[in-house]
Design an enzyme around this catalytic site. Structure first.
Site, PDB file in Angstrom:
ATOM      1  N   ARG A  62     149.597 -11.260  98.500  1.00  0.00           N
ATOM      2  CA  ARG A  62     148.356 -10.239  98.741  1.00  0.00           C
ATOM      3  C   ARG A  62     147.493 -11.186  97.252  1.00  0.00           C
ATOM      4  O   ARG A  62     146.469 -11.462  97.615  1.00  0.00           O
ATOM      5  CB  ARG A  62     148.831  -9.523  98.436  1.00  0.00           C
ATOM      6  CG  ARG A  62     149.072  -8.075  99.394  1.00  0.00           C
ATOM      7  CD  ARG A  62     149.741  -6.799  99.320  1.00  0.00           C
ATOM      8  NE  ARG A  62     150.118  -6.261 100.399  1.00  0.00           N
ATOM      9  CZ  ARG A  62     150.422  -4.858 100.073  1.00  0.00           C
ATOM     10  NH1 ARG A  62     150.377  -4.206  99.270  1.00  0.00           N
ATOM     11  NH2 ARG A  62     150.712  -4.422 101.082  1.00  0.00           N
ATOM     12  N   LYS A  90     162.330   3.028 114.896  1.00  0.00           N
ATOM     13  CA  LYS A  90     162.628   4.694 114.765  1.00  0.00           C
ATOM     14  C   LYS A  90     161.230   4.428 115.905  1.00  0.00           C
ATOM     15  O   LYS A  90     160.466   4.260 114.823  1.00  0.00           O
ATOM     16  CB  LYS A  90     161.900   5.159 113.574  1.00  0.00           C
ATOM     17  CG  LYS A  90     163.781   5.532 113.012  1.00  0.00           C
ATOM     18  CD  LYS A  90     163.711   6.560 111.867  1.00  0.00           C
ATOM     19  CE  LYS A  90     165.305   6.796 111.957  1.00  0.00           C
ATOM     20  NZ  LYS A  90     165.022   7.912 110.529  1.00  0.00           N
ATOM     21  N   GLY A 128     154.935  -3.138 107.705  1.00  0.00           N
ATOM     22  CA  GLY A 128     156.277  -2.607 107.498  1.00  0.00           C
ATOM     23  C   GLY A 128     157.347  -4.551 107.147  1.00  0.00           C
ATOM     24  O   GLY A 128     156.470  -5.964 107.473  1.00  0.00           O
ATOM     25  N   GLY A 176     151.295   0.262 106.144  1.00  0.00           N
ATOM     26  CA  GLY A 176     151.083   1.614 106.197  1.00  0.00           C
ATOM     27  C   GLY A 176     149.455   1.738 106.748  1.00  0.00           C
ATOM     28  O   GLY A 176     149.235   2.363 108.173  1.00  0.00           O
TER      29      GLY A 176
HETATM   30  C1  3PG Z   1     150.732  -0.913 100.295  1.00  0.00           C
HETATM   31  O1  3PG Z   1     152.032  -1.120  99.654  1.00  0.00           O
HETATM   32  O2  3PG Z   1     151.804  -0.427 101.975  1.00  0.00           O
HETATM   33  C2  3PG Z   1     149.724  -1.113  99.868  1.00  0.00           C
HETATM   34  O3  3PG Z   1     149.935  -1.503  98.910  1.00  0.00           O
HETATM   35  C3  3PG Z   1     149.752   0.930  99.607  1.00  0.00           C
HETATM   36  O4  3PG Z   1     150.399   1.303  98.880  1.00  0.00           O
HETATM   37  P1  3PG Z   1     151.009   3.203  99.344  1.00  0.00           P
HETATM   38  O5  3PG Z   1     151.908   3.174 100.607  1.00  0.00           O
HETATM   39  O6  3PG Z   1     152.301   3.634  97.650  1.00  0.00           O
HETATM   40  O7  3PG Z   1     149.897   4.026  99.109  1.00  0.00           O
HETATM   41 MG    MG Z   2     153.028   1.695 102.300  1.00  0.00          MG
END
Ligand code: 3PG
Ligand code: MG
Length: 393
Positions: free
Chosen positions: A36, A193, A350, A373
Protein backbone atom coordinates in the site's frame (compact mmCIF):
# COMPACT_ATOMS: atom_id res chain seq x y z
CA UNK A 1 -15.05 9.88 -15.47
CA UNK A 2 -16.82 12.42 -13.33
CA UNK A 3 -13.94 13.26 -11.03
CA UNK A 4 -10.91 15.51 -11.44
CA UNK A 5 -7.33 14.26 -11.39
CA UNK A 6 -4.03 15.84 -10.34
CA UNK A 7 -3.79 17.17 -13.91
CA UNK A 8 -6.95 19.25 -13.57
CA UNK A 9 -6.00 21.48 -10.63
CA UNK A 10 -3.09 23.90 -10.37
CA UNK A 11 -0.94 22.64 -7.48
CA UNK A 12 1.99 25.07 -7.65
CA UNK A 13 2.68 26.51 -4.21
CA UNK A 14 -0.39 24.77 -2.78
CA UNK A 15 -0.73 22.51 0.22
CA UNK A 16 -2.32 19.33 -1.09
CA UNK A 17 -4.11 17.39 1.64
CA UNK A 18 -3.74 13.86 0.40
CA UNK A 19 -5.79 11.04 1.93
CA UNK A 20 -3.80 7.83 1.60
CA UNK A 21 -4.34 4.32 2.94
CA UNK A 22 -1.14 3.16 4.59
CA UNK A 23 -2.98 0.81 6.94
CA UNK A 24 -0.26 -1.80 6.41
CA UNK A 25 0.35 -5.04 8.29
CA UNK A 26 3.03 -4.73 10.98
CA UNK A 27 4.83 -7.23 13.11
CA UNK A 28 7.11 -6.23 15.98
CA UNK A 29 7.13 -2.60 14.85
CA UNK A 30 8.12 -3.43 11.26
CA UNK A 31 6.00 -3.22 8.14
CA UNK A 32 5.60 -6.76 6.76
CA UNK A 33 3.96 -5.84 3.46
CA UNK A 34 4.66 -2.38 2.03
CA UNK A 35 2.41 -2.75 -1.03
CA UNK A 36 0.00 0.00 0.00
CA UNK A 37 2.92 2.37 0.62
CA UNK A 38 4.53 1.54 -2.74
CA UNK A 39 1.28 2.24 -4.52
CA UNK A 40 0.92 5.84 -3.24
CA UNK A 41 4.42 6.86 -4.34
CA UNK A 42 3.37 8.05 -7.84
CA UNK A 43 0.80 10.42 -6.34
CA UNK A 44 3.19 11.93 -3.80
CA UNK A 45 5.93 12.34 -6.44
CA UNK A 46 3.50 13.88 -8.88
CA UNK A 47 2.30 16.45 -6.37
CA UNK A 48 5.94 17.37 -5.63
CA UNK A 49 6.73 17.58 -9.35
CA UNK A 50 3.82 19.99 -9.83
CA UNK A 51 5.17 22.23 -7.08
CA UNK A 52 2.65 21.19 -4.42
CA UNK A 53 3.33 20.27 -0.80
CA UNK A 54 1.77 16.87 0.03
CA UNK A 55 0.32 16.64 3.53
CA UNK A 56 -0.66 13.02 4.00
CA UNK A 57 -3.74 12.11 6.03
CA UNK A 58 -4.24 8.47 6.98
CA UNK A 59 -5.64 6.11 9.55
CA UNK A 60 -3.88 3.16 11.14
CA UNK A 61 -5.82 0.36 12.79
CA UNK A 62 -9.01 1.02 14.73
CA UNK A 63 -8.08 3.08 17.81
CA UNK A 64 -11.74 3.88 18.56
CA UNK A 65 -11.36 7.66 18.82
CA UNK A 66 -8.48 7.79 21.33
CA UNK A 67 -4.71 8.01 20.93
CA UNK A 68 -3.25 4.49 21.11
CA UNK A 69 0.58 4.55 21.03
CA UNK A 70 0.89 1.26 19.08
CA UNK A 71 -1.38 2.70 16.43
CA UNK A 72 0.68 5.83 15.91
CA UNK A 73 1.56 6.44 12.27
CA UNK A 74 5.04 7.28 13.58
CA UNK A 75 5.81 3.56 13.20
CA UNK A 76 5.15 3.71 9.47
CA UNK A 77 7.50 6.65 8.81
CA UNK A 78 10.68 4.58 8.19
CA UNK A 79 8.91 2.47 5.55
CA UNK A 80 7.42 5.59 3.98
CA UNK A 81 10.87 7.24 3.88
CA UNK A 82 12.29 4.15 2.17
CA UNK A 83 9.62 3.98 -0.50
CA UNK A 84 9.69 7.72 -1.22
CA UNK A 85 13.46 8.04 -0.98
CA UNK A 86 13.20 11.13 1.22
CA UNK A 87 12.68 12.09 4.82
CA UNK A 88 9.03 12.60 5.71
CA UNK A 89 8.10 15.19 8.35
CA UNK A 90 5.80 13.58 10.94
CA UNK A 91 3.36 15.96 12.62
CA UNK A 92 1.28 15.06 15.63
CA UNK A 93 -0.81 18.25 15.80
CA UNK A 94 -0.82 20.05 12.50
CA UNK A 95 -1.46 23.79 12.14
CA UNK A 96 -1.51 25.83 8.98
CA UNK A 97 1.30 28.18 9.95
CA UNK A 98 3.83 25.40 10.59
CA UNK A 99 2.86 23.60 7.40
CA UNK A 100 3.35 26.81 5.41
CA UNK A 101 6.75 27.29 7.03
CA UNK A 102 8.10 23.94 5.81
CA UNK A 103 10.39 24.26 2.78
CA UNK A 104 9.29 23.34 -0.75
CA UNK A 105 9.84 19.63 -1.42
CA UNK A 106 8.69 18.62 2.07
CA UNK A 107 6.32 15.70 2.50
CA UNK A 108 4.29 15.72 5.72
CA UNK A 109 2.53 12.82 7.43
CA UNK A 110 -0.13 13.72 9.99
CA UNK A 111 -0.83 11.46 12.99
CA UNK A 112 -3.60 8.83 12.76
CA UNK A 113 -6.84 10.60 11.86
CA UNK A 114 -8.76 8.07 13.97
CA UNK A 115 -7.20 9.29 17.23
CA UNK A 116 -10.40 11.34 17.54
CA UNK A 117 -13.93 10.00 17.05
CA UNK A 118 -14.68 13.16 15.07
CA UNK A 119 -13.02 11.36 12.15
CA UNK A 120 -15.22 8.27 12.10
CA UNK A 121 -18.30 10.37 13.02
CA UNK A 122 -17.59 12.49 9.94
CA UNK A 123 -17.98 15.48 12.24
CA UNK A 124 -18.20 18.70 10.18
CA UNK A 125 -15.85 20.43 12.66
CA UNK A 126 -13.12 17.90 11.86
CA UNK A 127 -13.70 18.30 8.13
CA UNK A 128 -13.49 22.11 8.57
CA UNK A 129 -10.29 21.81 10.54
CA UNK A 130 -8.70 19.55 7.92
CA UNK A 131 -9.81 21.88 5.13
CA UNK A 132 -8.17 24.81 6.95
CA UNK A 133 -4.83 23.02 6.67
CA UNK A 134 -4.67 22.91 2.88
CA UNK A 135 -5.66 24.40 -0.46
CA UNK A 136 -6.51 21.27 -2.43
CA UNK A 137 -7.83 17.83 -1.40
CA UNK A 138 -6.62 14.72 -3.16
CA UNK A 139 -8.08 11.30 -2.31
CA UNK A 140 -5.75 8.42 -3.11
CA UNK A 141 -7.32 5.96 -0.66
CA UNK A 142 -9.70 3.81 -2.69
CA UNK A 143 -9.34 1.09 -0.05
CA UNK A 144 -10.83 3.42 2.58
CA UNK A 145 -13.45 4.95 0.25
CA UNK A 146 -16.21 2.75 1.69
CA UNK A 147 -15.92 4.78 4.90
CA UNK A 148 -17.77 8.11 5.14
CA UNK A 149 -15.25 9.72 7.47
CA UNK A 150 -14.10 13.35 7.82
CA UNK A 151 -10.84 12.71 5.96
CA UNK A 152 -12.36 10.51 3.23
CA UNK A 153 -15.70 12.23 2.66
CA UNK A 154 -16.44 15.38 4.68
CA UNK A 155 -13.36 17.37 3.68
CA UNK A 156 -13.84 16.54 -0.02
CA UNK A 157 -16.79 18.94 -0.14
CA UNK A 158 -14.83 21.84 1.33
CA UNK A 159 -11.84 22.16 -1.02
CA UNK A 160 -11.19 21.70 -4.73
CA UNK A 161 -10.99 17.89 -4.83
CA UNK A 162 -9.40 15.32 -7.09
CA UNK A 163 -8.46 11.65 -7.31
CA UNK A 164 -4.83 10.62 -6.85
CA UNK A 165 -3.06 8.26 -9.26
CA UNK A 166 -3.84 5.09 -7.28
CA UNK A 167 -7.50 6.05 -6.88
CA UNK A 168 -7.61 6.69 -10.64
CA UNK A 169 -6.01 3.31 -11.39
CA UNK A 170 -8.37 1.45 -9.05
CA UNK A 171 -11.50 3.09 -10.44
CA UNK A 172 -10.38 2.59 -14.03
CA UNK A 173 -9.60 -1.11 -13.47
CA UNK A 174 -12.95 -1.71 -11.78
CA UNK A 175 -14.82 0.05 -14.56
CA UNK A 176 -13.04 -2.18 -17.09
CA UNK A 177 -13.89 -5.30 -15.07
CA UNK A 178 -17.53 -4.74 -14.24
CA UNK A 179 -18.77 -1.34 -15.43
CA UNK A 180 -18.31 -1.80 -19.14
CA UNK A 181 -16.39 -5.06 -19.60
CA UNK A 182 -15.35 -7.05 -22.66
CA UNK A 183 -17.60 -10.16 -22.64
CA UNK A 184 -17.90 -12.90 -21.67
CA UNK A 185 -17.12 -12.00 -18.06
CA UNK A 186 -16.33 -14.69 -15.51
CA UNK A 187 -16.33 -13.99 -11.78
CA UNK A 188 -14.54 -16.28 -9.35
CA UNK A 189 -15.89 -15.88 -5.83
CA UNK A 190 -14.57 -17.95 -2.96
CA UNK A 191 -14.03 -17.70 0.75
CA UNK A 192 -15.47 -19.26 3.82
CA UNK A 193 -18.93 -17.81 4.23
CA UNK A 194 -21.86 -17.06 1.96
CA UNK A 195 -23.38 -14.82 4.64
CA UNK A 196 -20.71 -12.16 4.04
CA UNK A 197 -21.15 -12.27 0.28
CA UNK A 198 -24.89 -12.37 -0.36
CA UNK A 199 -25.15 -8.84 -1.78
CA UNK A 200 -22.06 -9.45 -3.84
CA UNK A 201 -23.42 -12.64 -5.42
CA UNK A 202 -26.78 -10.97 -6.02
CA UNK A 203 -25.11 -8.13 -7.91
CA UNK A 204 -22.71 -10.36 -9.86
CA UNK A 205 -25.34 -12.70 -11.27
CA UNK A 206 -26.91 -9.70 -12.94
CA UNK A 207 -23.64 -8.53 -14.44
CA UNK A 208 -21.43 -11.50 -15.31
CA UNK A 209 -21.85 -14.38 -17.75
CA UNK A 210 -20.25 -17.11 -15.64
CA UNK A 211 -19.92 -17.29 -11.86
CA UNK A 212 -17.53 -19.76 -10.25
CA UNK A 213 -18.36 -20.35 -6.59
CA UNK A 214 -15.61 -21.95 -4.52
CA UNK A 215 -14.24 -22.26 -1.00
CA UNK A 216 -16.36 -22.97 2.05
CA UNK A 217 -19.27 -20.99 0.63
CA UNK A 218 -19.66 -23.51 -2.21
CA UNK A 219 -20.60 -26.10 0.43
CA UNK A 220 -23.68 -24.09 1.35
CA UNK A 221 -24.77 -24.17 -2.30
CA UNK A 222 -24.12 -27.91 -2.57
CA UNK A 223 -26.12 -28.56 0.61
CA UNK A 224 -28.94 -26.32 -0.69
CA UNK A 225 -29.22 -28.74 -3.60
CA UNK A 226 -29.71 -31.67 -1.25
CA UNK A 227 -26.08 -32.85 -1.19
CA UNK A 228 -24.74 -34.18 2.12
CA UNK A 229 -21.57 -32.19 2.83
CA UNK A 230 -20.83 -34.21 6.01
CA UNK A 231 -18.52 -32.34 8.43
CA UNK A 232 -17.78 -29.50 5.99
CA UNK A 233 -18.04 -25.82 6.87
CA UNK A 234 -21.59 -24.98 5.79
CA UNK A 235 -24.23 -22.39 6.59
CA UNK A 236 -27.20 -24.76 6.61
CA UNK A 237 -29.63 -21.98 7.56
CA UNK A 238 -28.91 -20.22 4.27
CA UNK A 239 -30.34 -22.97 2.08
CA UNK A 240 -33.30 -20.88 0.91
CA UNK A 241 -31.07 -17.94 0.12
CA UNK A 242 -28.67 -20.11 -1.86
CA UNK A 243 -31.55 -21.61 -3.84
CA UNK A 244 -32.89 -18.12 -4.55
CA UNK A 245 -29.51 -17.03 -5.88
CA UNK A 246 -29.32 -20.08 -8.14
CA UNK A 247 -32.88 -19.48 -9.40
CA UNK A 248 -32.17 -15.81 -10.08
CA UNK A 249 -29.00 -16.78 -12.00
CA UNK A 250 -31.18 -18.86 -14.34
CA UNK A 251 -33.35 -15.85 -15.13
CA UNK A 252 -30.37 -13.55 -15.75
CA UNK A 253 -28.61 -16.16 -17.90
CA UNK A 254 -25.59 -16.38 -15.61
CA UNK A 255 -23.99 -19.82 -15.62
CA UNK A 256 -23.11 -20.84 -12.05
CA UNK A 257 -20.19 -23.25 -11.73
CA UNK A 258 -20.06 -25.22 -8.47
CA UNK A 259 -17.50 -27.93 -7.62
CA UNK A 260 -18.30 -31.30 -9.21
CA UNK A 261 -15.54 -33.07 -7.30
CA UNK A 262 -13.87 -32.14 -4.03
CA UNK A 263 -10.86 -32.89 -1.87
CA UNK A 264 -11.85 -34.11 1.59
CA UNK A 265 -9.99 -34.84 4.82
CA UNK A 266 -10.87 -35.77 8.38
CA UNK A 267 -9.02 -32.80 9.84
CA UNK A 268 -8.11 -29.27 8.90
CA UNK A 269 -4.33 -29.58 9.12
CA UNK A 270 -1.38 -29.24 6.76
CA UNK A 271 -0.78 -32.44 4.81
CA UNK A 272 -3.73 -34.19 6.45
CA UNK A 273 -4.54 -37.48 4.70
CA UNK A 274 -6.93 -36.49 1.92
CA UNK A 275 -8.86 -38.01 -0.97
CA UNK A 276 -10.76 -36.77 -4.00
CA UNK A 277 -14.43 -37.71 -4.28
CA UNK A 278 -17.45 -36.61 -6.34
CA UNK A 279 -19.12 -33.60 -4.70
CA UNK A 280 -22.24 -35.71 -4.05
CA UNK A 281 -20.32 -38.50 -2.31
CA UNK A 282 -18.56 -36.83 0.61
CA UNK A 283 -17.80 -39.58 3.16
CA UNK A 284 -19.29 -39.20 6.65
CA UNK A 285 -16.92 -37.54 9.12
CA UNK A 286 -14.88 -35.75 6.44
CA UNK A 287 -14.83 -32.14 5.35
CA UNK A 288 -14.40 -30.49 1.98
CA UNK A 289 -11.15 -28.51 1.93
CA UNK A 290 -10.57 -27.89 -1.76
CA UNK A 291 -12.08 -28.28 -5.23
CA UNK A 292 -11.01 -31.39 -7.14
CA UNK A 293 -9.29 -31.72 -10.55
CA UNK A 294 -12.52 -31.99 -12.60
CA UNK A 295 -13.79 -28.80 -10.98
CA UNK A 296 -10.49 -27.07 -11.72
CA UNK A 297 -10.76 -28.16 -15.36
CA UNK A 298 -14.20 -26.55 -15.56
CA UNK A 299 -12.92 -23.33 -14.01
CA UNK A 300 -10.08 -23.26 -16.54
CA UNK A 301 -12.56 -23.78 -19.37
CA UNK A 302 -14.62 -20.85 -18.13
CA UNK A 303 -11.47 -18.72 -17.96
CA UNK A 304 -10.60 -19.79 -21.53
CA UNK A 305 -13.98 -18.59 -22.77
CA UNK A 306 -13.81 -15.30 -20.89
CA UNK A 307 -12.40 -11.97 -22.02
CA UNK A 308 -12.68 -10.50 -18.53
CA UNK A 309 -12.16 -12.07 -15.11
CA UNK A 310 -12.96 -10.66 -11.72
CA UNK A 311 -11.63 -12.62 -8.75
CA UNK A 312 -12.42 -12.46 -5.05
CA UNK A 313 -11.63 -15.18 -2.55
CA UNK A 314 -9.78 -18.51 -2.64
CA UNK A 315 -11.26 -21.77 -4.00
CA UNK A 316 -10.12 -23.88 -1.05
CA UNK A 317 -8.36 -23.75 2.30
CA UNK A 318 -5.38 -22.16 0.52
CA UNK A 319 -3.44 -21.38 3.70
CA UNK A 320 -2.44 -25.02 4.13
CA UNK A 321 -1.04 -27.59 1.72
CA UNK A 322 -2.24 -29.42 -0.28
CA UNK A 323 -5.56 -27.56 -0.09
CA UNK A 324 -4.15 -24.64 -2.08
CA UNK A 325 -4.04 -26.80 -5.23
CA UNK A 326 -7.25 -25.62 -6.92
CA UNK A 327 -6.63 -21.95 -6.10
CA UNK A 328 -3.06 -22.16 -7.40
CA UNK A 329 -4.01 -23.97 -10.61
CA UNK A 330 -6.87 -21.63 -11.49
CA UNK A 331 -4.80 -18.55 -10.57
CA UNK A 332 -1.88 -19.74 -12.68
CA UNK A 333 -4.18 -20.32 -15.65
CA UNK A 334 -5.69 -16.83 -15.33
CA UNK A 335 -2.23 -15.29 -14.91
CA UNK A 336 -0.88 -17.01 -18.04
CA UNK A 337 -3.84 -15.88 -20.17
CA UNK A 338 -3.52 -12.35 -18.79
CA UNK A 339 0.20 -12.25 -19.55
CA UNK A 340 -0.47 -13.30 -23.16
CA UNK A 341 -3.06 -10.56 -23.54
CA UNK A 342 -6.07 -12.86 -23.94
CA UNK A 343 -7.69 -11.93 -20.64
CA UNK A 344 -8.26 -8.83 -18.56
CA UNK A 345 -8.06 -9.93 -14.93
CA UNK A 346 -8.83 -7.89 -11.85
CA UNK A 347 -8.56 -9.22 -8.31
CA UNK A 348 -9.00 -7.82 -4.84
CA UNK A 349 -10.57 -8.06 -1.42
CA UNK A 350 -9.50 -9.74 1.79
CA UNK A 351 -7.51 -12.95 1.39
CA UNK A 352 -7.47 -12.76 -2.38
CA UNK A 353 -4.18 -10.98 -2.85
CA UNK A 354 -2.44 -13.24 -0.33
CA UNK A 355 -3.77 -16.30 -2.18
CA UNK A 356 -2.65 -15.00 -5.58
CA UNK A 357 0.75 -14.02 -4.23
CA UNK A 358 1.15 -17.48 -2.76
CA UNK A 359 0.24 -18.95 -6.15
CA UNK A 360 2.94 -16.79 -7.77
CA UNK A 361 0.25 -15.39 -10.05
CA UNK A 362 -0.38 -11.87 -8.76
CA UNK A 363 2.17 -9.98 -10.90
CA UNK A 364 0.69 -11.32 -14.13
CA UNK A 365 -2.88 -10.29 -13.31
CA UNK A 366 -3.95 -7.15 -15.19
CA UNK A 367 -4.77 -5.34 -11.97
CA UNK A 368 -4.56 -6.15 -8.28
CA UNK A 369 -6.56 -3.88 -6.04
CA UNK A 370 -5.12 -2.67 -2.73
CA UNK A 371 -8.61 -2.75 -1.26
CA UNK A 372 -10.32 -5.24 1.03
CA UNK A 373 -13.74 -4.12 2.21
CA UNK A 374 -13.99 -1.33 -0.37
CA UNK A 375 -13.45 -3.85 -3.20
CA UNK A 376 -16.23 -6.04 -1.83
CA UNK A 377 -18.64 -3.13 -1.45
CA UNK A 378 -17.84 -2.05 -4.97
CA UNK A 379 -18.51 -5.61 -6.20
CA UNK A 380 -21.84 -5.41 -4.39
CA UNK A 381 -22.72 -2.47 -6.63
CA UNK A 382 -22.70 -0.01 -3.72
CA UNK A 383 -21.76 3.64 -4.01
CA UNK A 384 -18.55 4.31 -2.10
CA UNK A 385 -18.91 7.59 -0.16
CA UNK A 386 -15.28 8.59 -0.73
CA UNK A 387 -15.69 8.22 -4.48
CA UNK A 388 -19.12 9.86 -4.58
CA UNK A 389 -17.74 12.93 -2.74
CA UNK A 390 -15.08 13.33 -5.44
CA UNK A 391 -17.68 13.12 -8.16
CA UNK A 392 -19.58 16.05 -6.70
CA UNK A 393 -16.55 18.04 -5.62
C1 3PG B 1 -8.52 -1.61 5.23
O1 3PG B 1 -7.45 -1.97 5.72
O2 3PG B 1 -9.36 -2.41 4.78
C2 3PG B 1 -8.77 -0.14 5.10
O3 3PG B 1 -7.65 0.57 5.49
C3 3PG B 1 -10.00 0.27 5.87
O4 3PG B 1 -9.82 0.00 7.23
P1 3PG B 1 -11.09 -0.18 8.18
O5 3PG B 1 -11.75 -1.48 7.77
O6 3PG B 1 -10.57 -0.19 9.57
O7 3PG B 1 -12.00 1.00 7.90
MG1 MG C 1 -11.11 -3.68 6.56
Amino acid sequence: MAWKTLDDIDLAGKIVLTRVDINVPMDDGRVTDATRIERIVPTVKDILAKGGKPVLLAHFGRPKGKPVPEMSLRHVVPALDDELGLSVTFVERPDRESLDALPEGSVVLVENTRFTSMETDNDPRMAQFLASLGDVYCNDAFSAAHRAHASTEGVAHLLPACAGRLMQAELTALEVALGNPARPVVAVVGGAKVSTKLDLLGNLIEKVDMLVIGGGMANTFLAAQGIDVAASLCEHDLGDTAREILAKAKTTGCEVILPSDVVVAKEFAANAKSSTVPANAVPAGTMILDAGPNSVARVKEAIDKAKTLIWNGPLGAFEIEPFDTATNAAAEHAAARSASGELISVAGGGDTVAALNRAGAADRFTYISTAGGAFLEWMEGKTLPGVAALEQG
